[in-house]
Write an enzyme that holds these catalytic residues in place. Structure first.
Site, PDB file in Angstrom:
ATOM      1  N   ALA A 183     -26.970  35.891  30.061  1.00 53.13           N
ATOM      2  CA  ALA A 183     -28.000  35.986  29.018  1.00 53.13           C
ATOM      3  C   ALA A 183     -27.831  34.960  27.895  1.00 53.13           C
ATOM      4  CB  ALA A 183     -28.107  37.398  28.425  1.00 53.13           C
ATOM      5  N   ALA A 184     -26.881  34.023  28.024  1.00 51.27           N
ATOM      6  CA  ALA A 184     -26.785  32.968  26.999  1.00 51.27           C
ATOM      7  C   ALA A 184     -28.082  32.140  26.999  1.00 51.27           C
ATOM      8  CB  ALA A 184     -25.575  32.075  27.262  1.00 51.27           C
ATOM      9  N   GLY A 185     -28.614  31.877  28.197  1.00 54.62           N
ATOM     10  CA  GLY A 185     -29.879  31.142  28.288  1.00 54.62           C
ATOM     11  C   GLY A 185     -31.032  31.943  27.683  1.00 54.62           C
ATOM     12  N   ASP A 186     -31.003  33.250  27.874  1.00 56.84           N
ATOM     13  CA  ASP A 186     -32.056  34.102  27.299  1.00 56.84           C
ATOM     14  C   ASP A 186     -31.960  34.128  25.773  1.00 56.84           C
ATOM     15  OD1 ASP A 186     -32.878  34.733  29.907  1.00 56.84           O
ATOM     16  OD2 ASP A 186     -31.421  36.370  30.026  1.00 56.84           O
TER      17      ASP A 186
HETATM   18  O1  RIB Z   1     -30.426  35.868  32.496  1.00 60.39           O
HETATM   19  C1  RIB Z   1     -29.551  36.942  32.731  1.00 60.39           C
HETATM   20  C2  RIB Z   1     -30.243  38.003  33.524  1.00 60.39           C
HETATM   21  O2  RIB Z   1     -30.516  37.514  34.802  1.00 60.39           O
HETATM   22  C3  RIB Z   1     -29.434  39.260  33.746  1.00 60.39           C
HETATM   23  O3  RIB Z   1     -29.559  40.183  32.692  1.00 60.39           O
HETATM   24  C4  RIB Z   1     -29.948  39.757  35.081  1.00 60.39           C
HETATM   25  O4  RIB Z   1     -30.705  40.924  34.990  1.00 60.39           O
HETATM   26  C5  RIB Z   1     -30.764  38.605  35.657  1.00 60.39           C
HETATM   27  O5  RIB Z   1     -32.091  38.860  35.585  1.00 60.39           O
END
Ligand code: RIB
Length: 303
Positions: free
Chosen positions: A246-249
């Site tokens: 989730a660093a990219g998120d």
């Molecule tokens: O970007 C990370 C996410 O990728 C995780 O939370 C997982 O659910 C996948 O969708």
């Protein structure tokens, strides 16, 4: 009315830490199992909300415990879930192994995310957000429909092409920002991206296919902003990675909220780099996403 509408996935992340990734046919022992709210769409919604943006989520879960768990996580982060539908599919899950270096390996079971439809997007036409965030964990036809509708209505769109797959030129030309990492950019363009010149070359091919701004996230090398002839490398912050999930998120949510807050593109990318770096210092997807206060403190301390 929300500033940001995220149209995308919600997953329950089933996570085990392990000393290394198992080889084919190998069985290894890892940590206890952690069940953590995730999914690229939901993570980006929470990332932007924790930065102070008002955010709504459009997606699907199943009528099961994981679905409830994911809705609760969004609600507790003040994300509007009016347009998250619970249907008769299983909630999406992600099987994740995190190794000793904080890198991850993920297998998705798409579940209800695979049912998010163009009609779901039309049902949310009452929303007029300032920005729409799209990723690729829901059907590509729905992503394309959302981009078309947003374009017709003059709403800016950020596309995070993850997980990478073939993209029609129409989609590339409809969105305002396309934000891949190096691996995704390689898969999208057929050009091996392993340094700044190759990232620029690959990004230019997306511009030739109609992209307006390409922002390539480069991990410890920061990010490359390619807009027409203008190319800018934006440095990141050095941290010890515990878990890069989730660093990219965090980057996308931070970028979106900074852009809406009026920052120019390069400054918004710098801010997003701080969000991504901070997320890598904590375990798990949504629990790792920084607040605005944490990001400002971190960024001003290290800039
Ligand atoms: O970007 C990370 C996410 O990728 C995780 O939370 C997982 O659910 C996948 O969708």
């Amino acid at each position: 009315m929300a500033d940001i509408l995220v149209i995308g996935s919600l997953n329950a992340d089933l996570v085990v830490r392990a000393p290394h990734f198992p080889l084919p046919g190998e069985t290894i022992s890892g940590s206890d199992l952690h069940i953590i709210p995730g999914g690229k769409g939901a993570n980006q919604a929470v990332a932007a909300a924790r930065q102070g943006a008002s955010v709504a989520m459009l997606g699907r879960v199943g009528q099961d415990g994981f679905g409830q768990f994911l809705l609760e996580s969004l609600k507790s982060n003040l994300v509007d879930v009016t347009h998250v539908r619970a249907d008769d599919s299983a909630t999406g899950t992600a099987i994740i192994v995190v190794d000793a270096n904080g890198q991850n390996s993920i297998v998705l079971s798409v579940g209800a995310n695979g049912k998010v439809s163009p009609a779901d997007v039309d049902n949310a036409s009452g929303f007029t957000p300032g920005l729409i965030l799209l990723q690729l964990e829901i059907p590509i036809l729905t992503v394309l429909h959302a981009a078309r509708v947003a374009h017709q209505r003059g709403i800016r769109v950020i596309l995070n092409p993850a997980p990478a797959q073939f993209l029609p030129d129409e989609l590339i030309s409809l969105v305002d920002f396309i934000i891949p990492n190096e691996t995704e950019l390689s898969l999208l363009t057929g050009i091996e991206v392993n340094d700044i010149p190759s990232a620029e070359q690959a990004a230019q091919t997306l511009l030739a296919r109609g992209a307006k701004h390409v922002i390539v996230t480069l991990g410890s090398k920061g990010a490359l902003v390619v807009s027409g002839k203008q190319v800018t490398q934006v440095d990141t912050f050095t941290v010890e990675a515990i878990d890069t999930t989730a660093a990219g998120d965090a980057f996308i949510g931070g970028f979106a909220s900074a852009l809406l807050g009026g920052l120019e593109i390069e400054k918004a990318v710098k801010y997003a780099n701080a969000c991504g770096a901070l997320a890598a210092t904590k375990f798990g997807a949504q629990p790792s996403l920084p607040t605005r206060e944490e990001t400002e403190k971190f960024g001003s301390g290290l800039d």
